[in-house]
Write a protein that holds these residues in place. Structure first.
Motif, mmCIF file in Angstrom:
data_model
loop_
_atom_site.group_PDB
_atom_site.id
_atom_site.type_symbol
_atom_site.label_atom_id
_atom_site.label_comp_id
_atom_site.label_asym_id
_atom_site.label_seq_id
_atom_site.Cartn_x
_atom_site.Cartn_y
_atom_site.Cartn_z
ATOM 1 N N GLU A 39 53.899 12.051 66.593
ATOM 2 C CA GLU A 39 52.844 11.878 65.598
ATOM 3 C C GLU A 39 51.616 11.255 66.251
ATOM 4 O O GLU A 39 51.726 10.258 66.971
ATOM 5 C CB GLU A 39 53.343 10.994 64.457
ATOM 6 N N ALA A 40 50.436 11.840 65.981
ATOM 7 C CA ALA A 40 49.200 11.337 66.577
ATOM 8 C C ALA A 40 48.835 9.962 66.047
ATOM 9 O O ALA A 40 48.279 9.129 66.769
ATOM 10 C CB ALA A 40 48.063 12.315 66.321
ATOM 11 N N GLY A 41 49.116 9.724 64.773
ATOM 12 C CA GLY A 41 48.787 8.445 64.165
ATOM 13 C C GLY A 41 49.954 7.483 64.197
ATOM 14 O O GLY A 41 50.939 7.668 64.915
ATOM 15 N N GLY A 42 49.846 6.443 63.376
ATOM 16 C CA GLY A 42 50.905 5.442 63.306
ATOM 17 C C GLY A 42 51.438 5.325 61.898
ATOM 18 O O GLY A 42 51.285 6.235 61.070
ATOM 19 N N HIS A 43 52.061 4.222 61.617
ATOM 20 C CA HIS A 43 52.595 3.972 60.289
ATOM 21 C C HIS A 43 51.486 3.414 59.397
ATOM 22 O O HIS A 43 50.631 2.653 59.844
ATOM 23 C CB HIS A 43 53.743 2.970 60.357
ATOM 24 N N SER A 44 51.520 3.792 58.127
ATOM 25 C CA SER A 44 50.608 3.212 57.158
ATOM 26 C C SER A 44 51.389 2.210 56.304
ATOM 27 O O SER A 44 52.171 1.429 56.835
ATOM 28 C CB SER A 44 49.940 4.299 56.317
ATOM 29 N N THR A 45 51.220 2.221 55.010
ATOM 30 C CA THR A 45 51.792 1.183 54.152
ATOM 31 C C THR A 45 53.281 1.412 53.901
ATOM 32 O O THR A 45 53.652 2.425 53.287
ATOM 33 C CB THR A 45 51.056 1.157 52.806
#
Length: 543
Positions: A39-45
């Motif tokens: 995944e390019a992004g990370g964890h959100s909420t």
């Protein structure tokens, strides 16, 4: 210079949205294979913080999903800002949880109506994968009349109960000759998969505070805890590389987004692109070079072409009935009556949904003449406008895509590594261009008939604004039997690279006239079944 990082697996899935989540679940359960999700992004909420984030959104308008994108990864030209979403869970962190199926007609438009193109699969081919998606996600629903709403098995959960308002509105639509039922939703009507039932918090979009609405991070969290997959975040896959002799994908190269100089090499036996209708074709085009000057999987020249979606026409109808807005107001009635119209002399297909509404009933400081309202006058005015009820109605109508409805690389906008960003331009096929005005007028006339059936009146009407984007989009890597006119086969396998699979939304031929999320997920599960054939079946007793 930081030494390159090397990751290896049997199966590499690029992207971590809902399609990727269900594919990872299926492959981990059924196949003896190592699975890597990148995944390019990370964890959100996380779930434990969602009640707090909901409160902050209600009180201050703060986004409940911080860190849900990368600042310099932006899709240009699209009408709304969902495409840049990059985080574990993808867009289905934000979604409202609405999960209709397409109808059988969607897969046979050329055969039945002489417009658009047929898919290489039928509704019956996809039915078991629709069912699997509904069971893995947890869908609450009721079947409509079978001739309108065919399915092989019942929903895994009973439908969300209709409020008193929706029950009264269903009586009204019945008088108009329209059969409606509870909208299938990815919200628990009873406890399911360890999550509680919906509490009607009425903030499904943008955030469910209780976990009753499914989001893909639930699947990934469980898989990671059980050691069934490896999830690597903050890693942007930027290129795919091929074997010059066989055409197989040998590896992918990426960079760590928080350490941009950190190069990452990913090796796998099978690669699955599940990064959505924007970032999947974008990656294929970025990977151009050598034997593939037009991009990976692009022998047909159709990567990024035939982007598809639909538009809507909506209205507010005031009715002589007392309604009490505010109880699960995001839930709706739905019908497929107009998605399955039978023989047509002129092509039009649309869904129809009905909600309770408080439109025109909010307190106000000035009356219709512009006079200021104070004290009892304000309350009297407010009460006078709530004697009647209001229904919101909306129809998504089918829009056929042109070949030139496309995603291209825009060299004028680049990320930090110098990669051109995607530019999206939606274009209707000539049939849809010719039909648009008539289609929208026909839908407005339906709303007028509905209003008259309830002795009501239309107090507001609007159609989708702008032409640069469409709703619930897909396409860009359409499926087909002929490699000259499609990018992947019926199972999502690239015609050009035997170990490359494209999953979900990009493979759509057309976008129907309803929310496509469940269809994207079902297509991904169909693809996962084919990906898994290359690996040993997991023993029922395997950990």
């Amino acid at each position: 210079m930081t030494a390159p990082r090397i990751l290896e697996a049997d199966i590499c899935i690029v992207g971590s949205g809902i399609t990727a989540a269900l594919m990872a679940e299926k492959l981990a359960a059924e196949r003896d294979a190592t699975i890597l999700v990148v995944e390019a992004g990370g964890h959100s909420t996380p779930l434990r913080e969602r009640a707090l984030r909901r409160n902050r959104w209600l009180e201050y308008g703060e986004t409940p999903w911080p860190n849900d994108h990368l600042d310099d990864q932006n899709a240009l030209g699209t009408a709304y800002g969902f495409s840049p979403s990059m985080n574990v869970g993808g867009l289905a962190l934000h979604w409202g949880g609405v999960t209709p199926r397409y109808s059988p007609e969607d897969f046979r438009l050329r055969t039945l109506y002489g417009v658009g193109d047929d898919w290489p699969i039928t509704y019956d081919d996809l039915d078991p994968f629709y069912q699997e998606a509904e069971e893995r996600i947890g869908i609450a629903g009721e079947q409509g009349p079978p001739e309108m709403d065919p399915r092989g098995k019942p929903f895994p959960m009973p439908a969300l109960p209709l409020s008193q308002n929706l029950q009264r509105l269903r009586e009204w639509t019945g008088k108009a000759g329209i059969s409606m039922w509870s909208q299938p939703s990815a919200k628990n009507s009873v406890p399911y998969h360890g999550r509680g039932a919906c509490q009607r918090c009425d903030t499904c979009y943008p955030i469910c505070p209780s976990g009753a609405k499914y989001s893909p991070d639930f699947s990934f969290d469980a898989l990671v805890r059980a050691g069934r997959i490896r999830l690597v975040t903050d890693t942007l896959v930027r290129r795919l590389h091929t074997d010059a002799r066989t055409g197989r994908i040998t590896h992918a190269t990426a960079n760590a987004t928080k350490q941009p100089a950190q190069e990452v090499t990913i090796r796998a036996r099978s690669f699955v692109l599940a990064a959505g209708f924007t970032w999947t074709p974008h990656l294929l085009l970025l990977s151009a070079g050598g034997a593939y000057p037009g991009g990976i999987a692009n022998r047909s020249g159709l990567v990024g072409k035939y982007l598809c979606g639909h538009r809507n026409v909506g209205a507010q109808i005031r009715l002589p009935m007392k309604l009490f807005p505010g109880v699960n107001a995001q839930h709706s009635l739905v019908t497929k009556q107009f998605m399955r119209p039978g023989a047509l002399s002129k092509y039009i297909r649309h869904d129809l949904r009905v909600w309770e509404s408080s439109f025109g009933q909010e307190p106000r400081l000035r009356d219709d003449s512009g006079e200021l309202l104070f004290g009892d006058a304000l309350v009297t005015d407010w009460r006078s406008r709530t004697v009647k009820g209001t229904a919101r109605v909306r129809a998504y109508y089918d829009v056929l895509p042109a070949r030139e409805s496309e995603l291209t690389l825009d060299a004028s906008a680049k990320n930090g590594w110098g990669d051109p960003m995607p530019r999206l331009r939606f274009r209707d096929a000539p049939e849809s261009v010719a039909l648009r005005a008539w289609t929208e007028q026909t839908i407005r006339e339906l709303f007028q008939r509905m209003a008259r059936a309830g002795d009501g009146e239309i107090i507001s009407s609007a159609s989708a604004a702008g032409d640069i984007g469409q709703e619930h989009p897909g396409g860009g890597c359409r499926m087909g039997n002929d490699p000259a006119t499609s990018v992947v086969d019926r199972h999502g396998r690239s015609h050009d690279h035997e170990n490359l699979f494209i999953a979900g939304a990009p493979t759509n031929v057309t976008a129907s006239c309803c929310n496509g999320t469940l269809t994207f997920a079902a297509l991904g599960l169909m693809t996962a079944a084919t990906v898994g054939e290359a690996f040993t079946a997991r023993s029922p007793r395997s950990p």
